[in-house]
Design a protein around this motif. Sequence first.
Motif, PDB file in Angstrom:
ATOM      1  N   GLU A  50       0.982  -1.155  -0.056  1.00  0.00           N
ATOM      2  CA  GLU A  50       0.023   0.046  -0.048  1.00  0.00           C
ATOM      3  C   GLU A  50       0.870   1.248  -0.023  1.00  0.00           C
ATOM      4  O   GLU A  50       1.964   1.401   0.780  1.00  0.00           O
ATOM      5  N   GLU A  51       0.662   2.121  -0.872  1.00  0.00           N
ATOM      6  CA  GLU A  51       1.621   3.316  -1.115  1.00  0.00           C
ATOM      7  C   GLU A  51       1.835   4.060   0.130  1.00  0.00           C
ATOM      8  O   GLU A  51       2.859   4.454   0.349  1.00  0.00           O
ATOM      9  N   SER A  52       0.860   4.406   0.856  1.00  0.00           N
ATOM     10  CA  SER A  52       1.265   5.068   2.338  1.00  0.00           C
ATOM     11  C   SER A  52       2.092   4.273   3.072  1.00  0.00           C
ATOM     12  O   SER A  52       3.059   4.737   3.754  1.00  0.00           O
ATOM     13  N   THR A  53       1.684   2.973   3.154  1.00  0.00           N
ATOM     14  CA  THR A  53       2.513   2.221   4.056  1.00  0.00           C
ATOM     15  C   THR A  53       3.897   2.024   3.689  1.00  0.00           C
ATOM     16  O   THR A  53       4.839   1.925   4.445  1.00  0.00           O
ATOM     17  N   TRP A  54       3.946   1.867   2.318  1.00  0.00           N
ATOM     18  CA  TRP A  54       5.050   1.754   1.662  1.00  0.00           C
ATOM     19  C   TRP A  54       6.207   2.772   2.024  1.00  0.00           C
ATOM     20  O   TRP A  54       7.177   2.361   2.516  1.00  0.00           O
ATOM     21  N   ARG A  55       5.947   3.921   1.874  1.00  0.00           N
ATOM     22  CA  ARG A  55       6.465   5.153   2.140  1.00  0.00           C
ATOM     23  C   ARG A  55       6.930   5.276   3.467  1.00  0.00           C
ATOM     24  O   ARG A  55       7.902   5.402   3.930  1.00  0.00           O
ATOM     25  N   GLU A  56       6.113   4.776   4.420  1.00  0.00           N
ATOM     26  CA  GLU A  56       6.318   4.830   5.789  1.00  0.00           C
ATOM     27  C   GLU A  56       7.329   3.819   6.218  1.00  0.00           C
ATOM     28  O   GLU A  56       8.369   4.134   6.838  1.00  0.00           O
ATOM     29  N   SER A  58       9.505   2.452   4.322  1.00  0.00           N
ATOM     30  CA  SER A  58      10.832   2.648   3.900  1.00  0.00           C
ATOM     31  C   SER A  58      11.210   3.486   4.505  1.00  0.00           C
ATOM     32  O   SER A  58      12.713   3.263   4.766  1.00  0.00           O
TER      33      SER A  58
END
Length: 97
Positions: A50-56, A58
Amino acid sequence: PVTVLEAMSHGCVVVGTAIGGLEELVEDSGGSCAVGDVAGAVKAVVAALEESTWRELSARTVASVAKFAPPRIVDLLVENYQRAIAHKALPGTSGTR
């Protein structure tokens, strides 16, 4: 675990099985599941993608590597050896073998 740390130092989110030290490595910055738990692995990967999860994740991944940096690990090993040496005498013995 070294390859996992190398990947994490570049911001790669790691999902793996809870075996050896891997679970501790990814506890704050990825995901893990029991060995053989295919559904758990799929769930962890989908959640990480999930994009928001991935950024967090990372961002946290890069930060979490610091606690496993070589100087930190050496310090922990030295502390553990010093504790072991200080407690080498078993109760009821003189401490010599």
